[in-house]
Design a protein around this motif. Structure first.
Motif, PDB file in Angstrom:
ATOM      1  N   UNK A  31      38.207  34.931  37.016  1.00 41.74           N
ATOM      2  CA  UNK A  31      38.206  36.396  36.839  1.00 41.74           C
ATOM      3  C   UNK A  31      37.416  36.759  35.591  1.00 41.74           C
ATOM      4  N   UNK A  32      36.693  37.890  35.633  1.00 41.75           N
ATOM      5  CA  UNK A  32      35.886  38.260  34.465  1.00 41.75           C
ATOM      6  C   UNK A  32      36.737  38.631  33.246  1.00 41.75           C
ATOM      7  N   UNK A  47      35.211  36.838  39.995  1.00 38.17           N
ATOM      8  CA  UNK A  47      33.757  36.663  40.003  1.00 38.17           C
ATOM      9  C   UNK A  47      33.410  35.187  40.108  1.00 38.17           C
ATOM     10  N   UNK A  48      32.158  34.936  40.370  1.00 37.51           N
ATOM     11  CA  UNK A  48      31.669  33.574  40.600  1.00 37.51           C
ATOM     12  C   UNK A  48      32.327  32.905  41.807  1.00 37.51           C
ATOM     13  N   UNK A  49      32.678  33.742  42.803  1.00 42.45           N
ATOM     14  CA  UNK A  49      33.213  33.165  44.045  1.00 42.45           C
ATOM     15  C   UNK A  49      32.018  32.657  44.845  1.00 42.45           C
ATOM     16  N   UNK A 100      26.313  37.319  41.462  1.00 37.94           N
ATOM     17  CA  UNK A 100      26.163  36.791  40.102  1.00 37.94           C
ATOM     18  C   UNK A 100      24.940  35.889  40.098  1.00 37.94           C
ATOM     19  N   UNK A 101      24.035  36.115  39.178  1.00 37.91           N
ATOM     20  CA  UNK A 101      22.779  35.363  39.173  1.00 37.91           C
ATOM     21  C   UNK A 101      22.844  34.219  38.164  1.00 37.91           C
ATOM     22  N   UNK A 146      30.881  38.828  42.772  1.00 41.58           N
ATOM     23  CA  UNK A 146      32.001  39.501  42.094  1.00 41.58           C
ATOM     24  C   UNK A 146      32.695  40.351  43.156  1.00 41.58           C
ATOM     25  N   UNK A 147      34.002  40.199  43.242  1.00 42.04           N
ATOM     26  CA  UNK A 147      34.749  40.819  44.349  1.00 42.04           C
ATOM     27  C   UNK A 147      35.957  41.579  43.802  1.00 42.04           C
TER      28      UNK A 147
END
Ligand SMILES: Cc1cc2nc3c(=O)[nH]c(=O)nc-3n(C[C@H](O)[C@H](O)[C@H](O)COP(=O)(O)OP(=O)(O)OC[C@H]3O[C@@H](n4cnc5c(N)ncnc54)[C@H](O)[C@@H]3O)c2cc1C
Length: 403
Positions: free
Chosen positions: A139-140, A168-170, A215-216, A230-231
């Motif tokens: 999570x961010x 995020x980063x899923x 996310x790049x 990010x979800x």
């Protein structure tokens, strides 16, 4: 310890090496063209469908899963040299063989902890390579390397659970074919810190699920994993039967999931390092600077020798870890799993750095796989937990012997 490859492994190695030469390596440039021309870059490209069909036809399918009913029925020691070969083309080969993260970990979780209904609905299409999946833990807003911090709420409401949080980063979640998420969150914030978390299945198309952005990695897309997303989960309601195992089991499931996942990454990293060394040597003997091939320079020879030593050291430790996982189980191999998670990405990053240097500016360009491989190795010092956390945990175990 006997690390000689047995007959079954040798047979599969032969088949896989031939498949890499005849299908995977030629497909690398095709994938790049298809991604360049694609309307939706996150969609699985046609070349991957062709590779998957061929791999399945040849019996090179689901080799990662030790369970013979659903997978290849291989031990970790048998699978290790095969995963190493797929690491030579990490953006194509693992998915072609249906052995790509995060699906592998998610399939293992469903095979180990899923109900019959969950297996029918989600494990089977994953095993068939029809859909993909994501694992949503990080999570961010909280330091997620400490999994007890995960703050997303999973609250019981009648026959449902309601999920609220931001992840995020899923990895993989940008891919429209990614049909199912395994989401980690708190069902009981008042419980013991390792019993607060649970894991639950959330279909991607459930109302309240919003894919906010990609996310790049280092500013670029990462198509290999189908894109990291990010979800937001906003009052997402799923049936209570979507819970995996039981309330409070999330932390234990995450631990069970990460052992095999880490060793798979390390096996592939060794394949990446081998490919980098091969490219470095080919370049060194063919590139002439100041009147002689750069291979004759002592500094370049030192990189090459050092790379060979480091790769062999890492491979032996990975094979020992695989052997321990097979003989004393994942728990018994805990220290070694951590050691390879710390050492292997660093080793591969080092070899890639030297290979890039030997290629000059071409090494950071799109004309060799080196730059993309370097990115993969570097991110693996964060993904599945940062180096420092593994070092902390390994050191604690080591110190325990003296306390
Ligand atoms: C390419 C990529 C793919 C990923 N895929 C997924 C995925 O599919 N699903 C998912 O849920 N997550 C995924 N992640 C996220 C990854 O697992 C987390 O980034 C990682 O666990 C670290 O969490 P964090 O980013 O919140 O870092 P933080 O917890 O904020 O930590 C930041 C830094 O603090 C330092 N630190 C933390 N603890 C200690 C300590 N005890 N001692 C010393 N230093 C410390 C470390 O240097 C660490 O890097 C992915 C990440 C990347 C880069």
């Amino acid at each position: 310890m006997d690390f000689a490859y047995d007959a079954k492994t040798e047979e599969l190695r032969g088949k896989l090496l031939a498949f890499m030469d005849s299908h995977v390596h030629p497909a690398e440039a095709v994938l790049e063209r298809q991604l360049h021309d694609a309307a939706d870059p996150w969609q699985r490209q046609p070349v991957l469908d062709e590779l998957k069909a061929e791999a399945r036809r040849q019996g090179l399918w689901n080799l990662f899963l030790p369970d013979a009913e659903h997978g290849g029925g291989l031990t970790n020691l048998q699978y290790a040299p095969l995963a190493e070969i797929t690491g030579r083309s990490p953006h194509l080969a693992p998915e072609a063989l249906n052995c790509a993260a995060p699906d592998t970990g998610n399939m293992e979780v469903l095979a180990m902890f899923g109900t019959d209904e969950q297996k029918k609905q989600w494990l089977q299409p994953l095993l068939d390579g029809e859909i993909r999946s994501a694992f949503c833990m990080t999570e961010p807003d909280v330091a997620s390397s400490d999994a007890t911090n995960i703050a997303t709420r999973i609250e019981r409401d009648g026959d449902d659970y309601v999920i609220n949080g931001r992840k995020w980063w899923s990895s993989g979640a940008m891919n429209p074919n990614c049909a199912i998420f395994i989401v980690m969150g708190k069902t009981d914030p008042g419980a013991d810190r390792h019993r607060q978390q649970s894991q639950i299945l959330v279909p991607r198309d459930t109302p309240g699920v919003t894919i906010e952005r990609e996310m790049r990695v280092f500013g670029y897309g990462d198509h290999a994993h189908g894109g990291h997303a990010e979800i937001v989960f906003d009052d997402v309601r799923v049936p209570a039967t979507n819970l995996i195992a039981g309330e409070g089991e999330g932390f234990a499931i995450a631990q069970a999931r990460l052992g095999p996942g880490r060793i798979h990454h390390c096996m592939r990293l060794i394949g990446m390092a081998e490919r980098a060394l091969e490219l470095m040597c080919r370049r060194a003997v063919s590139r002439v600077a100041f009147g002689k091939p750069i291979a004759t320079q002592g500094v370049v020879q030192e990189w090459i020798a050092e790379a060979r030593v480091r790769i062999e050291q890492a491979r032996l430790l990975v094979l020992k870890t695989a052997w321990l996982m097979d003989t004393v189980g994942n728990k018994g191999a805990h220290t070694e799993i951590q050691a390879i998670k710390i050492g292997t990405p660093l080793m591969t990053e080092w070899v890639l750095d030297k290979a890039i240097q030997a290629h000059g500016a071409g090494g950071v360009s799109q004309d060799t796989p080196l730059a993309e491989l370097w990115v993969a190795a570097r991110t693996l010092r964060l993904a599945d937990g940062p180096d420092e956390v593994h070092r902390m945990s390994l050191a604690k175990r080591e110190l325990k012997k003296y306390l």
